[in-house]
Design a protein around this motif. Structure first.
Motif, PDB file in Angstrom:
ATOM      1  N   UNK A 168      13.801 127.760  18.663  1.00 26.05           N
ATOM      2  CA  UNK A 168      14.536 127.197  17.458  1.00 26.05           C
ATOM      3  C   UNK A 168      15.550 127.500  16.854  1.00 26.05           C
ATOM      4  N   UNK A 175      16.137 121.121  14.432  1.00 19.76           N
ATOM      5  CA  UNK A 175      15.786 121.250  13.248  1.00 19.76           C
ATOM      6  C   UNK A 175      17.473 121.447  12.784  1.00 19.76           C
ATOM      7  N   UNK A 176      17.751 119.977  12.323  1.00 19.94           N
ATOM      8  CA  UNK A 176      19.018 120.030  10.766  1.00 19.94           C
ATOM      9  C   UNK A 176      19.597 121.079  10.502  1.00 19.94           C
ATOM     10  N   UNK A 177      20.627 121.653  10.904  1.00 23.54           N
ATOM     11  CA  UNK A 177      21.360 123.220  10.300  1.00 23.54           C
ATOM     12  C   UNK A 177      20.659 124.600  10.754  1.00 23.54           C
ATOM     13  N   UNK A 178      19.662 124.306  11.631  1.00 23.45           N
ATOM     14  CA  UNK A 178      18.805 125.903  11.701  1.00 23.45           C
ATOM     15  C   UNK A 178      20.504 126.511  12.954  1.00 23.45           C
ATOM     16  N   UNK A 194      17.233 130.581  16.109  1.00 27.44           N
ATOM     17  CA  UNK A 194      17.046 131.494  16.306  1.00 27.44           C
ATOM     18  C   UNK A 194      17.457 132.418  17.381  1.00 27.44           C
ATOM     19  N   UNK A 195      18.362 133.519  16.487  1.00 29.11           N
ATOM     20  CA  UNK A 195      18.662 135.020  17.623  1.00 29.11           C
ATOM     21  C   UNK A 195      17.522 135.350  17.070  1.00 29.11           C
ATOM     22  N   UNK A 237      23.151 127.404  10.893  1.00 26.32           N
ATOM     23  CA  UNK A 237      22.615 128.603   9.651  1.00 26.32           C
ATOM     24  C   UNK A 237      22.773 129.975  10.832  1.00 26.32           C
TER      25      UNK A 237
END
Lengths: 510, 510
Positions: free
Chosen positions: A330, A399-402, A332-333, A405
Motif C-alpha cells: 500500500x 492508491x493515489x497519493x500513498x 507504507x514503510x 505521502x
C-alpha cells in the motif's frame, strides 16, 4: 449426516511401511530385540553441525560413538551455509578487533531480537557459554580471520571473520543493547573460486577431529524409527532403525540417541500445517530437511515448540535496500531499511503479506551498484522508473497519493538526518529526489523453519509431560533453539553447535 | 563446557503424578487391565458443544455413551459464549431472511478468510454439510429468531438470529465471494437481564436430547491419561483414566474415545511456546481450557496443526471503530475499520505489535455513542483530544507529520467516497474534521488459541504417521478446525458442533 467416508489408509493401526512409530521391545538384549547390526554408546542421527559437535563431545567423554548420515558424506546444511556462527560476550575475535561485549549485553540483545517467546533458559546458557564455545571451535581447528566487515550485506564478500548479522547496530535493538558484531565467519581460502563456503570451512576441521577420535560414520543411512525399551522406568530410547539402499539397519544405543537431522523445511505437509506463509518457498536448507527426526520424536511423545517460527531471506542486495525506502503493498514503510536483511524478510513475509517494493532515486541506485560491497546476483533491475514519485506511484497502481505521502514524510525528516518512524541511522538518511526507480520485491522471500522438538538447555528431548524422554537428545534445526519469532544469521550454526555439544555430553553421561 | 546441570525432575522415565502418558495394557480384559469403574461403547471427554454433539450422534447410532466432564455441570465454554454458529450455503434462516448463499460461495469465503493454511478438506466438508447441520440443530430444539441484525458490532444487542461475523461484507472478502451473513445466533428469552447467553440457549436443548437418549453424564471428572491396548494391530485407545475428588476413575471405551475438552488458552507454558503474542491475555475461554486433551493425544503420537493460530478480540465498540480510522503505533492505517472486529484484533495483535489508536472526529464520537447499536461497556473515553490532528499527533508522541499524512490521505479519498488503501465501504467514509478524539487501544486485545490436534474430516485423530490413531477421535477447540490464521465468530461453535457430530458417528462405527 453421511457415515464417515472410506479411508484410503484404513485405521487399523498397522504402521505404514514408512512409519515413524517406535519399535517397542522388552529389553535391548531380550528375545524381542532386533539383532543389532551396529552397537555403540551414543548414536548420532545426522552429520551436520549439531551431529558433528555432539559426536566430538560424546567421544571425548569416553563414549563409543556412531554417526548415521542420510547423504553420501558429511556436512549437512551446514557445509553449504554461509557459515556464520553467532557468538559473543567478548570472544577472542571480538576483542582482537576492538569490540566490547559481555554476557549481559549479548543476553539483552538476544532476548529482544529472538522473541517474543524465545527460550530464556537457552539464551542464558548460550550467552554464558559463548566465549568458551568460540575457544572450543578454535581449538578444534576452525579459523577466523581477524578482520571486521562493516558494510550492509548478507555476508562478507571476502574472508573477513566478523560482521553484524542480527540488526545489533540498527533500530530498535541499538537502543536495547550496545551494538556488537557477533557473526563469526570461518575463514575460507578460495571463496572467490566458488569452491568453498564458510560452512564447509567450519565442518572440515570438525570432521577431522571426529575421524581422529575414532567415531564411526555410516553414510547413506536413512533413519526411520526409534527403538524403545518398555522397562520398569518407562519407555527408554535404546536404538534406531534405518535403511540403507533398501536394506534395514538396526543400531543399538547403549547410552543415548542424539537427533540432529535438520528442519522440516522440505516437508510440504508440515510447512502447510505450521508455516503456511512460507510453504513452497524453501530457502537455505537441504532436501534432507524433511522433518523426519521431529516426527520420530513426536511418536515417542516429545513436545514441539514454536513450529511457526521461520528464518526468512529477502532476495535483494542490502546495499540497495539501505539506500532507499521499503514500502508494503500500500506504499507504507514498515521496517528500517538498514537492519539485518533477515529481519526485513520476516517483516515482509509474515506481516506484510509478502508484498514489498524498494524505492530508490537514481543516485542511490547507481551508488548501490558501484560500491565494492554490492552483491551482483541480488541486484535487480527496476520494474518501474519515472521522473517523479507521482509517476511511479501511478504506474505501480498504488492508491493515489500513498507513496507520495510516504516519500514526503521520509524526505522531510531525512533532510534533518532523522527517521522518527523507524530510527534508521543518519548515515543512510538522504531525501529521495530526482528520477525514481522501483524494485519489485513481491514474493521475493524464502526461508527455513526454526521450530521443532522441545529440548532443555542440556539438549534432553522433553516429553509433553515436561520430563526428559530417557535416552533421547536432540540439537540443531530439528529442535527449537534460541530463536522464536526473530532471528540472526549464525543462530542456527550457533545453537546447533553449542547445544549439539551439550547433547553429546548429556548422551555420554546418560 | 560444564557437565549437564542437575535436573529437578530426573529423567528416570517415571511418569509424574500428573502425567499424560498413556497406560499401556495387553488387552482391555486382560490381567493388566484396570478394574474398570465405568464401561461404555463411546467415552466423550468434555461436555461442551463438541462433546454434546458427539454424544448425541453416537447414541443415535446405537452406542452406549458416557460423557466425562471436568466441571460440576454441562456447558463448557459454549454455554458462556456469545453463541454464534457459523453456517451457510442457504440455511433455512438465510432463506427466510432473503439472503442468497450457496456451498461454493461459502467455500470461497472461508478459503480466503480462514487462511493461509486452512484445511481445505475440512472446509469442503463443513460447507457441503452446513444446510443439513442447521436443520439438525433446529431439529434438536435450537431456536433461531427470523431477524437480521445489520449493524457493525460483536453481537446483536437483542435476540436477532443472523448477522455478519467474518467480514463477509467488507474488503477484501466482499470481492472474493458474494456477501452473505452466516452468524446464526440461538434465540434468548432474557438476554437483557444478563441471565442468559445465546451459547446457553444452544447447549440447553442439546443437553435435553442427551438426557432423553440415556447418555450417562459424569461430572467433576478430570481426565488424565488415555489407556491403550498394545494389540496385534498396534496401539488402540481403549479407555481413559481420570480422577474425581482425588479418587482415580477408570473408564473403558469399547469403541472409541472422543476428546472434546477445549483449547490450551489457559496453559501458560503452551501459550508461550505456540502463541507468545497472546500469552497472559486469555479471552473468551474457560479455565478448564488447559490443553490437557491435546497433550494426552500427543502422548500417543497424535500430530498437531496450526498451534500458533488464535482468535483475537479487540476491546472496542465496532460502532466507534467503523466511524473513525485505526492507526498503528506509527500513525499508519493497517486494516479496514468496517470489517469483522476479530480480524482487526488479529491484525493488531499479530502484525502491529499489539499497538493501535482509534482516531475520531467529534461528530463521529458523538454519533457512535448515541446510536442504539452502541455497546456501552466497549465505549472508552478518549485519551487525547485536540482541535487539530497536528495537536493530538504531538500529544501522542507520534513522529511529526505521520498522523497528519494519514488523515490527509484518508480525507482526500473519503471526500469522494473512496478508500483505495483498504476498501472501506462508502457508507462509512467521511473526512475527519474539527475536534479530534483519540482512543488508546494499545494492548486492548485478548484471545483464545485455535490450534490443536490434527484430525481428518471424519474427526479421527491423526498420528504423526498420517494414519488415524485407532479408537481416538476429537473435535472442538482441542483440535485445529476450519480456521488457520483467520477467523470468523461462530467458527468454533460451528466446527465444534459439526465435527463433534462426525466424531460421534465415527466413534460409534469404530
Amino acid at each position: 449426516m453421511p457415515a464417515p467416508a472410506s479411508n484410503p489408509r484404513p485405521g487399523t493401526g498397522h504402521p505404514s511401511a514408512d512409519s515413524v512409530r517406535p519399535l517397542r521391545i522388552g529389553s535391548p538384549t531380550g528375545a524381542d530385540a532386533p539383532e543389532w547390526d551396529i552397537e555403540a554408546d551414543v548414536v548420532v542421527v545426522g552429520y551436520g553441525i549439531a551431529g558433528a559437535c555432539a559426536a566430538i563431545e560424546a567421544a571425548r567423554a569416553g563414549a563409543e560413538v556412531v554417526i548415521l548420515e542420510r547423504a553420501g558424506g558429511w556436512g549437512g546444511a551446514a557445509a553449504l551455509a554461509g557459515g556464520f556462527i553467532y557468538m559473543g560476550g567478548g570472544t577472542g575475535l571480538q576483542r582482537e578487533l576492538g569490540f566490547d561485549d559481555d554476557v549481559e549485553n549479548m543476553r539483552a540483545f538476544l532476548t529482544a531480537a529472538m522473541g517474543p517467546g524465545a527460550d530464556r533458559a537457552k539464551i542464558d546458557a548460550y550467552c554464558e557459554g559463548s566465549v568458551a564455545h568460540y575457544d572450543w571451535l578454535v581449538d578444534a581447528g576452525v579459523r577466523f580471520k581477524s578482520a571486521f566487515y562493516g558494510e550492509p550485506g548478507w555476508e562478507p564478500p571476502a574472508d573477513d571473520g566478523l560482521m553484524y548479522t542480527g540488526g545489533e547496530n540498527a533500530a530498535p535493538f541499538n537502543a536495547v543493547a550496545e551494538p556488537a558484531p557477533r557473526g563469526h565467519v570461518p575463514q575460507m581460502s578460495a571463496k572467490k573460486a566458488g569452491e568453498q563456503s564458510a560452512g564447509l570451512m567450519l565442518m572440515t576441521p570438525l570432521s577431522e577431529r571426529i575421524t581422529e577420535l575414532g567415531v564411526r560414520s555410516e553414510y547413506d543411512v536413512t533413519t526411520r524409527r526409534l527403538v524403545v525399551s518398555a522397562g520398569d522406568d518407562g519407555d527408554r530410547v535404546v536404538g534406531v532403525l534405518g535403511t540403507r539402499f533398501g536394506r534395514e539397519l538396526s543400531v543399538r544405543a547403549r547410552r543415548g540417541v542424539v537427533l540432529a537431522a535438520g528442519s522440516f523445511t522440505y516437508n510440504d505437509a508440515m510447512m502447510r500445517a505450521h508455516v503456511p506463509l512460507l510453504a513452497g518457498r524453501p530457502g537455505s536448507a537441504v532436501e534432507q530437511h524433511d522433518g523426519r527426526a521431529i516426527r520420530m520424536g513426536q511418536a515417542v511423545g516429545a513436545d514441539l515448540t514454536h513450529m511457526d517460527a521461520a528464518e526468512v531471506a529477502i532476495h535483494c542486495d542490502p546495499q540497495m535496500m539501505v539506500r532507499g525506502i521499503l514500502v508494503n503493498g500500500r506504499g507504507q514503510r514498515f521496517v528500517t531499511e538498514d537492519t539485518y536483511p533477515g529481519r526485513i524478510g520476516q517483516e515482509m513475509a509474515l506481516h506484510q503479506g509478502n508484498q514489498a517494493y524498494l524505492i530508490l532515486d537514481e543516485r542511490a541506485y547507481e551508488e548501490a551498484g558501484t560500491t565494492v560491497s554490492a552483491t551482483p546476483f541480488l541486484r535487480f533491475r527496476p520494474k518501474w522508473v519515472g521522473e517523479t514519485v507521482a509517476e511511479v506511484e501511478a504506474e505501480m497502481g498504488l492508491p493515489g497519493g500513498a507513496l507520495q505521502a510516504t516519500v514526503e514524510l521520509y524526505n522531510r525528516h531525512a533532510a534533518r538526518g532523522e527517521d522518527p518512524m523507524f530510527g534508521k541511522n543518519a548515515q543512510w538518511l538522504r531525501p529521495i529526489e530526482g528520477n525514481i526507480a522501483v524494485i519489485d520485491l513481491r514474493g521475493r522471500t524464502g526461508g527455513f523453519a526454526l521450530g521443532g522438538l522441545r529440548t532443555d538447555p542440556d539438549s534432553r528431548v522433553l516429553h509433553v509431560d515436561g520430563d526428559p524422554v530417557p535416552g533421547l537428545f536432540a540439537a540443531g534445526r530439528c529442535t527449537s533453539g534460541i530463536a522464536a519469532w526473530g532471528y540472526a544469521s549464525g543462530a542456527s550454526l550457533g545453537d546447533g553447535s553449542y547445544f549439539g555439544r551439550r547433547a553429546g555430553i548429556s548422551a555420554a553421561a546418560s
